[in-house]
Design a protein around this motif. Structure first.
Motif: not given
Length: 366
Positions: A208-237
Motif C-alpha cells: 500500500k506504499s505510494k510507489a506501488f499504488e501509483n504503479l497500480r493506478v497508472t497500469s490500470l490507466g493503460v487497461i482503462g484506455a483500451l476499454v474506454k472506447g468500447d473496443d470489442a477487440d480489446a474486450i475479447s483480448f
C-alpha cells in the motif's frame, strides 16, 4: 477443471482470491510472436532486450525517423512577406520546432544518461502531440526500450522494495503506453503485441506504499484506455487474460483510486455483450464479481465513505449483470439490502440515483 452450472444455486460460494504468487502467463512466449528479438523467458527476456537496444543505439539518429518538411521558400519569389504569410510561416516554424523537440526526445531514449529526462518530458507532452503514439510505435527500437524499463523493475516487486524514483520513472513509461493504447492507429498493434501482459505483475502487487499504488493506478490507466472506447477487440483480448481476477482483487483490497479504476474496467467489460456473457457463463464467475461488489458496498457503509464516483461504477456493474436472465434471478437474492430501497441518503448524486432506479426496475423492485 469442472465448472459448476447455475442449476439451483441460491447462496454464493466462498470467494476464492486470486493466487498471491507471480502470474502464470509466459510473457516472453507471447511477445516473441509479434516483437522480433524476444526469445526465452524470465531473465533472458531482459538480456535479449538489452542486446537489441545496444544494437539500436548504434543506429544513426537521422535514420530513425522518416520525417520531411516542405520547403517554405520553394517556388516563392524573393520578396517581403505580407502579414498573413508571416503569421503562417511563424506558426509553421513553431509547430516544426515543437515536433523536432519531440523527435529529439524520442531519440534521447537511446542514451541511457538522457532516458529518464526524456521519458518525463514525453509523458508530459502526450496530450499536446496527436502524433506522439504513432511516432513512438514506428520509431526503431522505442517499444523495446519502454519494455526494458518495465521488466527492469520486476525484481523490486517481490519482495516489495520499489523506490519512489523507480515508480515515477516507470509511470512515465506507462503514460506513454496509455497514449499508444488510446490512439486509433496504434491500438490494434498494441494488442497484437500482447503488451498489456507486461503490466499484469504490477497489478498483482499488494503493498500500500505510494510507489506501488501509483504503479497500480497508472497500469490500470493503460487497461482503462483500451476499454474506454468500447473496443470489442480489446474486450475479447482482455477476456483471454487474467484481468478480471486481478481487478477483483484490487477492488476488494486496493486503495481508493485504484479501486475506482479497477471497477470502471470491470464495468466496461460488462457493458460489452461478450463480457457479460463470459462473466454470467458460470455461477462461480457471477458470484465472484457480486461478492466483491457487495463487499465494496459494505465497506462504503461501514467507513461512512461518500464516494459517489465509485458507487456509480458499482451500481452500473449490478445493472449490467441484471440484464442477464440467470444473473437477474440470482441478483434478486443477493443484492445488498441498502440498495433494495428506492430512496436512501447513501446515494446523493443525481446520476447515481437514476442508475440505481434503473437497476431496481430491472430487478422488479419498483
Amino acid at each position: 477443471s469442472t465448472q459448476s452450472t447455475w442449476g439451483s444455486i441460491v447462496t454464493p460460494p466462498p470467494l476464492m482470491p486470486p493466487a498471491q504468487n507471480n502470474l502464470s502467463f509466459n510473457t516472453a512466449s507471447v511477445a516473441s510472436q509479434h516483437i522480433p528479438g524476444f526469445q526465452g523467458n524470465g531473465l533472458q527476456l531482459g538480456r535479449n532486450l538489452a542486446q537489441n537496444i545496444n544494437k539500436i543505439a548504434q543506429t544513426n539518429v537521422q535514420n530513425l525517423f522518416n520525417v520531411n518538411y516542405p520547403n517554405k521558400q520553394q517556388g516563392m519569389p524573393v520578396s517581403m512577406p505580407n502579414s498573413n504569410e508571416h503569421s503562417m510561416n511563424s506558426s509553421f516554424t513553431s509547430e516544426k520546432d515543437s515536433f523536432d523537440k519531440i523527435v529529439q526526445q524520442i531519440a534521447n531514449l537511446r542514451n541511457h544518461d538522457k532516458r529518464e529526462q526524456a521519458l518525463s518530458e514525453l509523458s508530459k507532452k502526450r496530450e499536446q502531440c496527436p502524433s506522439l503514439a504513432p511516432l513512438l510505435w514506428n520509431s526503431v527500437g522505442t517499444i523495446a526500450i519502454l519494455l526494458q524499463e518495465i521488466v527492469s523493475i520486476y525484481p523490486s516487486l517481490i519482495p516489495p522494495n520499489l523506490s519512489q524514483q523507480q515508480s515515477n520513472r516507470v509511470c512515465s513509461v506507462l503514460g506513454l503506453l496509455q497514449n499508444i493504447a488510446l490512439h486509433q492507429e496504434t491500438r490494434s498493434q498494441f494488442l497484437s503485441a500482447h503488451i498489456p501482459l507486461f503490466l499484469y505483475p504490477f497489478l498483482n502487487t499488494s503493498s500500500k506504499s505510494k510507489a506501488f499504488e501509483n504503479l497500480r493506478v497508472t497500469s490500470l490507466g493503460v487497461i482503462g484506455a483500451l476499454v474506454k472506447g468500447d473496443d470489442a477487440d480489446a474486450i475479447s483480448f482482455l477476456l483471454q487474460t487474467e484481468i478480471i481476477p486481478l481487478c477483483l482483487r484490487i477492488m476488494k483490497k486496493g486503495m481508493e483510486l485504484s479501486r475506482t479504476v479497477a471497477t470502471f474496467i470491470v464495468q466496461k467489460i460488462l457493458n460489452d455483450e461478450s463480457g457479460l456473457t463470459y462473466i454470467c457463463q458460470t455461477a462461480e464467475r457471477f458470484f465472484a464479481v457480486v461478492t466483491v461488489l457487495n463487499h465494496m458496498i459494505e465497506d462504503l457503509l461501514k467507513n461512512d465513505k461518500d464516494d459517489q464516483r465509485l458507487l456509480r461504477h458499482i451500481i452500473r456493474c449490478y445493472y449490467r449483470l441484471s440484464m442477464n436472465d440467470r444473473a437477474n434471478e440470482a441478483l434478486k437474492k443477493c443484492l445488498p439490502d441498502i440498495l433494495r430501497q428506492s430512496t436512501h441518503s447513501f446515494i446523493t448524486d443525481e446520476n447515481v440515483q437514476k442508475c440505481h432506479k434503473s437497476l431496481l426496475q430491472t430487478l422488479g423492485f419498483m
